[in-house]
Design an enzyme around this catalytic site. Sequence first.
Site, PDB file in Angstrom:
ATOM      1  N   ASN A  37       0.812  -1.212   0.000  1.00  0.00           N
ATOM      2  CA  ASN A  37       0.000   0.000   0.000  1.00  0.00           C
ATOM      3  C   ASN A  37       0.854   1.273   0.000  1.00  0.00           C
ATOM      4  OD1 ASN A  37      -2.311   1.526   0.130  1.00  0.00           O
ATOM      5  ND2 ASN A  37      -2.832   1.008   2.249  1.00  0.00           N
ATOM      6  N   HIS A 122     -14.336  -4.583  11.337  1.00  0.00           N
ATOM      7  CA  HIS A 122     -13.949  -3.260  11.842  1.00  0.00           C
ATOM      8  C   HIS A 122     -15.155  -2.404  12.150  1.00  0.00           C
ATOM      9  CE1 HIS A 122      -9.772  -3.143   9.695  1.00  0.00           C
ATOM     10  NE2 HIS A 122      -9.982  -4.268  10.340  1.00  0.00           N
ATOM     11  N   ARG A 147     -13.442  -5.373  15.979  1.00  0.00           N
ATOM     12  CA  ARG A 147     -12.416  -4.398  16.311  1.00  0.00           C
ATOM     13  C   ARG A 147     -13.097  -3.060  16.547  1.00  0.00           C
ATOM     14  NH1 ARG A 147      -7.547  -1.925  12.591  1.00  0.00           N
ATOM     15  NH2 ARG A 147      -9.167  -0.437  12.030  1.00  0.00           N
ATOM     16  N   TYR A 159      -7.090   7.409  12.863  1.00  0.00           N
ATOM     17  CA  TYR A 159      -6.928   6.126  12.184  1.00  0.00           C
ATOM     18  C   TYR A 159      -8.081   5.171  12.544  1.00  0.00           C
ATOM     19  CZ  TYR A 159      -5.887   1.306  11.631  1.00  0.00           C
ATOM     20  OH  TYR A 159      -6.034  -0.017  11.300  1.00  0.00           O
ATOM     21  N   ASP A 217      -6.684  -1.544  17.821  1.00  0.00           N
ATOM     22  CA  ASP A 217      -5.411  -1.326  17.120  1.00  0.00           C
ATOM     23  C   ASP A 217      -4.807   0.011  17.546  1.00  0.00           C
ATOM     24  OD1 ASP A 217      -3.312  -1.147  15.324  1.00  0.00           O
ATOM     25  OD2 ASP A 217      -4.505  -1.692  13.560  1.00  0.00           O
ATOM     26  N   HIS A 219      -2.004   1.117  16.366  1.00  0.00           N
ATOM     27  CA  HIS A 219      -1.367   1.603  15.144  1.00  0.00           C
ATOM     28  C   HIS A 219      -0.034   2.296  15.403  1.00  0.00           C
ATOM     29  CE1 HIS A 219      -1.974   2.489  10.741  1.00  0.00           C
ATOM     30  NE2 HIS A 219      -2.468   1.287  10.880  1.00  0.00           N
ATOM     31  N   GLU A 243      -3.403  -4.362  19.572  1.00  0.00           N
ATOM     32  CA  GLU A 243      -2.504  -4.549  18.426  1.00  0.00           C
ATOM     33  C   GLU A 243      -1.564  -3.367  18.220  1.00  0.00           C
ATOM     34  OE1 GLU A 243      -4.793  -4.808  14.831  1.00  0.00           O
ATOM     35  OE2 GLU A 243      -3.041  -4.442  13.570  1.00  0.00           O
ATOM     36  N   GLU A 269       2.017  -6.732  11.432  1.00  0.00           N
ATOM     37  CA  GLU A 269       1.509  -6.503  10.069  1.00  0.00           C
ATOM     38  C   GLU A 269       2.560  -5.857   9.170  1.00  0.00           C
ATOM     39  OE1 GLU A 269      -1.952  -4.049  10.962  1.00  0.00           O
ATOM     40  OE2 GLU A 269      -0.943  -2.292  10.147  1.00  0.00           O
ATOM     41  N   ARG A 290       0.694 -11.095  13.491  1.00  0.00           N
ATOM     42  CA  ARG A 290      -0.197 -10.347  12.607  1.00  0.00           C
ATOM     43  C   ARG A 290       0.198 -10.405  11.128  1.00  0.00           C
ATOM     44  NH1 ARG A 290      -4.410  -8.769  11.969  1.00  0.00           N
ATOM     45  NH2 ARG A 290      -4.294  -6.503  11.789  1.00  0.00           N
ATOM     46  N   HIS A 319      -3.195 -10.384   9.113  1.00  0.00           N
ATOM     47  CA  HIS A 319      -3.605  -9.080   8.618  1.00  0.00           C
ATOM     48  C   HIS A 319      -4.554  -9.266   7.427  1.00  0.00           C
ATOM     49  CE1 HIS A 319      -1.913  -4.963   7.054  1.00  0.00           C
ATOM     50  NE2 HIS A 319      -2.870  -4.773   7.935  1.00  0.00           N
ATOM     51  N   ASP A 323      -6.236  -3.593   1.701  1.00  0.00           N
ATOM     52  CA  ASP A 323      -5.026  -3.486   0.873  1.00  0.00           C
ATOM     53  C   ASP A 323      -4.339  -4.842   0.687  1.00  0.00           C
ATOM     54  OD1 ASP A 323      -4.755  -2.152   3.628  1.00  0.00           O
ATOM     55  OD2 ASP A 323      -2.653  -2.599   3.257  1.00  0.00           O
ATOM     56  N   GLU A 346      -8.427 -11.278  10.383  1.00  0.00           N
ATOM     57  CA  GLU A 346      -9.029  -9.965  10.104  1.00  0.00           C
ATOM     58  C   GLU A 346      -9.738 -10.022   8.749  1.00  0.00           C
ATOM     59  OE1 GLU A 346      -6.126  -6.869   9.618  1.00  0.00           O
ATOM     60  OE2 GLU A 346      -7.585  -5.280   9.955  1.00  0.00           O
ATOM     61  N   TRP A 409       2.145   7.047  12.094  1.00  0.00           N
ATOM     62  CA  TRP A 409       0.726   7.047  11.720  1.00  0.00           C
ATOM     63  C   TRP A 409       0.118   5.691  11.952  1.00  0.00           C
ATOM     64  CZ3 TRP A 409      -2.402   4.474   8.121  1.00  0.00           C
ATOM     65  CH2 TRP A 409      -3.734   4.935   8.091  1.00  0.00           C
TER      66      TRP A 409
HETATM   67  C1  CS2 Z   1      -4.393  -1.910   9.844  1.00  0.00           C
HETATM   68  C2  CS2 Z   1      -4.255  -1.665   8.409  1.00  0.00           C
HETATM   69  O1  CS2 Z   1      -5.811  -3.704   9.350  1.00  0.00           O
HETATM   70  C3  CS2 Z   1      -5.089  -3.197  10.190  1.00  0.00           C
HETATM   71  O2  CS2 Z   1      -4.904  -3.654  11.292  1.00  0.00           O
HETATM   72  O3  CS2 Z   1      -3.412  -1.578  10.711  1.00  0.00           O
HETATM   73  O4  CS2 Z   1      -5.459  -1.175   7.998  1.00  0.00           O
HETATM   74  C4  CS2 Z   1      -3.121  -0.750   7.947  1.00  0.00           C
HETATM   75  O5  CS2 Z   1      -3.302   0.559   8.379  1.00  0.00           O
HETATM   76  C5  CS2 Z   1      -3.017  -0.807   6.456  1.00  0.00           C
HETATM   77  O6  CS2 Z   1      -2.810  -2.145   6.069  1.00  0.00           O
HETATM   78  C6  CS2 Z   1      -1.912   0.071   5.910  1.00  0.00           C
HETATM   79  O7  CS2 Z   1      -1.720  -0.213   4.575  1.00  0.00           O
HETATM   80 MG    MG Z   2      -3.268  -2.933  12.291  1.00  0.00          MG
END
Ligand code: CS2
Ligand code: MG
Length: 409
Positions: A37, A122, A147, A159, A217, A219, A243, A269, A290, A319, A323, A346, A409
């Site tokens: 991504n 999600h 989630r 996010y 998450d 992040h 996570e 991830e 992950r 994961h 994407d 997920e 991020w």
């Molecule tokens: C995320 C993702 O799915 C998740 O847990 O952390 O959405 C992540 O932000 C993206 O894969 C970034 O490309």
């Molecule tokens: Mg994640």
Amino acid sequence: MRIAAVEVVVTCPGRNFVTLRITTEDGITGLGDATLNGRELAVEAYLREHVVPLLVGRDASAIEDTWQYLYRGAYWRRGPVTMAAIAAVDTALWDIKARAAGMPLYQLLGGACRVGALAYGHASGRDLPELFDSIRAHLERGFRAIRVQTGIPGLDTVYGVAASAAGGGDRYDYEPARPTALPVEESWDTRAYLRHVPSVFEAVRSEFGPALPLLHDGHHRMTPIEAARLGKALEPYDLFWLEDATPGEDQAALRLIRQHTTTPLAIGEVFNSIHDYTTLLSERLIDYVRSAVTHTGGVTALKKVLDFAAVYGVKSGMHGPTDISPVGMAAALHLDLAVHNFGIQEYMPHTAETLEVFRTSYTFVDGLLHPSDSPGLGVELDVDAAGRFPYRAAYLPVNRLADGTLHDW
Ligand code: CS2
Ligand code: MG
């Protein structure tokens, strides 16, 4: 079974995907996902310029040898671009082997250990009413694990909160890599986040009861001590996992978090190799792996990571955002079925446009995903449809603190 042709297909049916298609001399085709991504064309070029010429004429059945050839033979090992490229080759070769055998891939990996893979969806909302609507909408769609991400008072965009969360959050467009010339800049405040999140989980538990598995998450945004504090504060709400509490490259950070909290931890991830996990697994610092097939060097490599994890009682939690292409998702589902130490998968359903390009056969019934019994991965690529959606440059956002400092991020 020699490799006769190899194509790299880049398409943007709503978001960008990079797919490798390998065809053997006897006409069997296999697919692999190489989507990274925001950096898609780097992998496309790596494949097209440096991998495709090495593959034509090779024995398509020699999967492990081809993996080692691409990994050791490059000299410059690991890294997200290299490992996504190797993953695509490896996955496509497994697809070919399973199609040639007339079996779904999970049969070649040892057969099914379960009837389906428990999936989490999600849910998100800018505030509690929106979040509750989104959780209800997910439960109605059959999800049995959720989630939870929410807006933070004082921050505009956060996010994981769907742009369309208002009205139930039916659309899974919470995080498209945005088609802008430069990444969008968001603002971040960890103290505001830490003050707010425990109250969200308290409210969700009192509305939805103690049984529903809830995930969150972080992040990569906290320091180790901040993450330890959050894990501790969330203990009363019995999370399935917390996570990516801290940036993934610092394995030792998890030692500190672990010393302070019994909230289960998931990470990986953004990892691309088994070597990212050695400390985490051997010291039992995490509970869930992950990694996705797409970003860890393929089915061959992720199976090894999961077997290593099993030694330490650590489970999978692959994961699966949008994407990861439907090809990458299908590969994950075959592994989910075949490994004993499966934890959860997920699942963010792809858009109708994406599913026009990638014809999938996996199913989602009563909260469980199944890859189907079609031979191979069970996904077909419609190259004509792919051609109707040309690549569009797109980036994930970046975060800045109030004083302008760039933050994870
Ligand atoms: C995320 C993702 O799915 C998740 O847990 O952390 O959405 C992540 O932000 C993206 O894969 C970034 O490309
Ligand atoms: Mg994640």
